[in-house]
Write a protein that holds these residues in place. Structure first.
Motif, short mmCIF file in Angstrom:
data_model
loop_
_atom_site.label_atom_id
_atom_site.label_comp_id
_atom_site.label_asym_id
_atom_site.label_seq_id
_atom_site.Cartn_x
_atom_site.Cartn_y
_atom_site.Cartn_z
N GLY A 50 0.81 -1.21 0.00
CA GLY A 50 0.00 0.00 0.00
C GLY A 50 0.85 1.26 0.00
N SER A 51 2.09 1.15 -0.46
CA SER A 51 3.01 2.29 -0.47
C SER A 51 2.85 3.10 -1.74
CB SER A 51 4.46 1.80 -0.36
OG SER A 51 4.67 1.05 0.82
N ARG A 52 3.25 4.36 -1.67
CA ARG A 52 3.22 5.25 -2.84
C ARG A 52 4.55 5.16 -3.59
NH1 ARG A 52 1.42 8.28 1.42
NH2 ARG A 52 3.45 9.34 1.51
N PRO A 53 4.53 5.34 -4.91
CA PRO A 53 5.79 5.34 -5.67
C PRO A 53 6.79 6.37 -5.14
CG PRO A 53 3.94 5.18 -7.16
CD PRO A 53 3.35 5.43 -5.80
N SER A 54 6.30 7.47 -4.58
CA SER A 54 7.19 8.50 -4.05
C SER A 54 7.98 8.03 -2.83
CB SER A 54 6.39 9.76 -3.68
OG SER A 54 5.41 9.46 -2.70
N GLU A 55 7.52 6.93 -2.20
CA GLU A 55 8.23 6.39 -1.04
C GLU A 55 9.42 5.52 -1.45
OE1 GLU A 55 5.55 5.07 2.29
OE2 GLU A 55 4.02 5.40 0.76
N LEU A 56 9.50 5.20 -2.73
CA LEU A 56 10.59 4.38 -3.25
C LEU A 56 11.83 5.26 -3.44
CD1 LEU A 56 11.03 1.43 -4.35
CD2 LEU A 56 10.60 2.41 -6.62
N ARG A 57 12.95 4.81 -2.93
CA ARG A 57 14.19 5.58 -3.03
C ARG A 57 15.10 4.96 -4.08
NH1 ARG A 57 18.97 5.33 1.34
NH2 ARG A 57 20.37 6.89 0.46
N GLU A 68 15.13 1.09 -3.23
CA GLU A 68 14.88 0.59 -1.88
C GLU A 68 13.56 1.16 -1.36
OE1 GLU A 68 18.17 0.24 1.23
OE2 GLU A 68 17.04 2.00 1.95
N LEU A 69 12.81 0.31 -0.69
CA LEU A 69 11.55 0.72 -0.07
C LEU A 69 11.58 0.34 1.41
CD1 LEU A 69 8.58 1.79 -0.31
CD2 LEU A 69 7.92 -0.62 -0.71
N VAL A 70 11.39 1.32 2.28
CA VAL A 70 11.28 1.07 3.72
C VAL A 70 9.80 1.11 4.09
CG1 VAL A 70 11.89 1.89 6.02
CG2 VAL A 70 13.54 2.11 4.15
N TRP A 71 9.35 0.05 4.74
CA TRP A 71 7.91 -0.07 5.05
C TRP A 71 7.72 -0.48 6.50
CZ3 TRP A 71 4.68 -4.90 4.90
CH2 TRP A 71 3.31 -4.61 4.97
N MET A 90 10.31 -3.32 7.49
CA MET A 90 10.83 -4.17 6.42
C MET A 90 11.48 -3.28 5.37
SD MET A 90 7.68 -6.92 6.06
CE MET A 90 8.52 -7.94 4.85
N VAL A 91 12.63 -3.71 4.88
CA VAL A 91 13.35 -2.98 3.84
C VAL A 91 13.45 -3.88 2.62
CG1 VAL A 91 15.47 -1.79 3.20
CG2 VAL A 91 14.66 -1.68 5.57
N PHE A 92 12.86 -3.43 1.52
CA PHE A 92 12.86 -4.18 0.26
C PHE A 92 13.91 -3.58 -0.67
CE2 PHE A 92 8.58 -4.25 2.03
CZ PHE A 92 8.26 -5.59 2.02
N SER A 93 14.77 -4.42 -1.24
CA SER A 93 15.82 -3.95 -2.15
C SER A 93 15.56 -4.52 -3.54
CB SER A 93 17.20 -4.38 -1.66
OG SER A 93 17.47 -3.81 -0.39
N PHE A 94 15.63 -3.63 -4.55
CA PHE A 94 15.33 -4.01 -5.93
C PHE A 94 16.53 -3.71 -6.83
CE2 PHE A 94 11.47 -2.62 -3.85
CZ PHE A 94 10.55 -3.59 -4.16
N TYR A 100 15.29 -8.43 -4.73
CA TYR A 100 16.33 -9.43 -4.48
C TYR A 100 16.64 -9.61 -3.00
CZ TYR A 100 19.83 -5.72 -3.72
OH TYR A 100 20.52 -4.63 -3.22
N SER A 101 16.12 -8.74 -2.14
CA SER A 101 16.42 -8.86 -0.71
C SER A 101 15.30 -8.26 0.12
CB SER A 101 17.75 -8.15 -0.39
OG SER A 101 18.00 -8.18 1.01
#
Length: 233
Positions: A50-57, A68-71, A90-94, A100-101
């Motif tokens: 439910g995150s916004r694209p603007s939250e993606l770094r 990277e997305l911090v949620w 949770m930290v998602f790495s792309f 991938y992580s």
């Protein structure tokens, strides 16, 4: 003493229940944490969280797009979680639009009193038996996050690795679910990106100075045209 032990095992039961509610089969979905699967696209993870694209770094754009997305699920709008859920962040790495992580940081209050063995026992229900000690520490040294100071346990199946550590910096447990091949490629891409940034820095600085000078000149021209027509001696 009995009350303390009861609380401890009650908490363990709740963590196990929360984890196993979406537990994958060992062989089929090892590279998975709850509803999140390695190899997913950025768009699918944004939708699930439910995150916004603007939250993606965006960390780097070349040679690979690393993001990277911090949620924090507890504070996610419209997402109801039970109070016993132990996940704090949770930290998602792309890399090039593929997950991938996944770094899972557990809440200190909701893991208070739990031993390392308690968490390993709960995670066994999801990922099976961890690696033996020697190989475990070798894998953890490679794949634990930078703020992890105490390796605890590692699970591995093919390209996928799951690592549990204790972070002194966060004073809590952290679990990493990772694709080894993609993580290695991302580290190489990061090193290359840093090298490219350093190499291209003088040209970027020169371009910035030229743009600033051009902008200043244009502003002065606009002011001149405006003032020349309005000036009366």
């Amino acid at each position: 003493m009995f009350l303390r032990l009861s609380l401890r095992w009650t908490c363990l039961f709740l963590i196990t229940l929360a984890t196993l509610a979406t537990a994958p089969a060992f062989a089929e979905d090892f590279g998975k944490y709850r509803e999140f699967t390695l190899g997913s696209t950025v768009a699918s993870v944004l939708e699930l969280t439910g995150s916004r694209p603007s939250e993606l770094r965006t960390l780097h754009e070349k040679p690979s797009v690393l993001q990277e997305l911090v949620w924090r699920p507890r504070y996610s709008p419209g997402r109801a979680l039970p109070d016993v859920d132990p996940v704090h962040e949770m930290v998602f790495s792309f890399s090039d639009d593929l997950l991938y992580s996944i770094n899972v940081y557990y809440d200190r209050a909701r893991t208070a009193g739990l031993s390392h063995d308690d968490l390993i026992l709960a995670l066994k229900g999801v990922y099976g038996v961890p690696l033996a000690s020697a190989k475990r520490h070798e894998r953890l040294a490679r794949f634990a996050p930078s703020d992890a100071s105490l390796p605890i346990a590692t699970w591995e199946q093919g390209d996928m690795v799951v690592a549990l550590s204790w972070s002194d910096y966060r004073a809590g447990y952290v679990l990493v679910v990772m694709s080894q091949a993609r993580a290695s490629a991302a580290r190489l891409a990061t090193a290359t990106a840093v090298e490219l940034d350093e190499r291209e820095a003088p040209a970027r600085e020169e371009a910035r100075r030229k743009k600033d000078a051009d902008d200043q000149k244009a502003a002065e021209e606009r002011a001149r045209e405006t003032n020349r027509g309005a000036f009366r001696p």
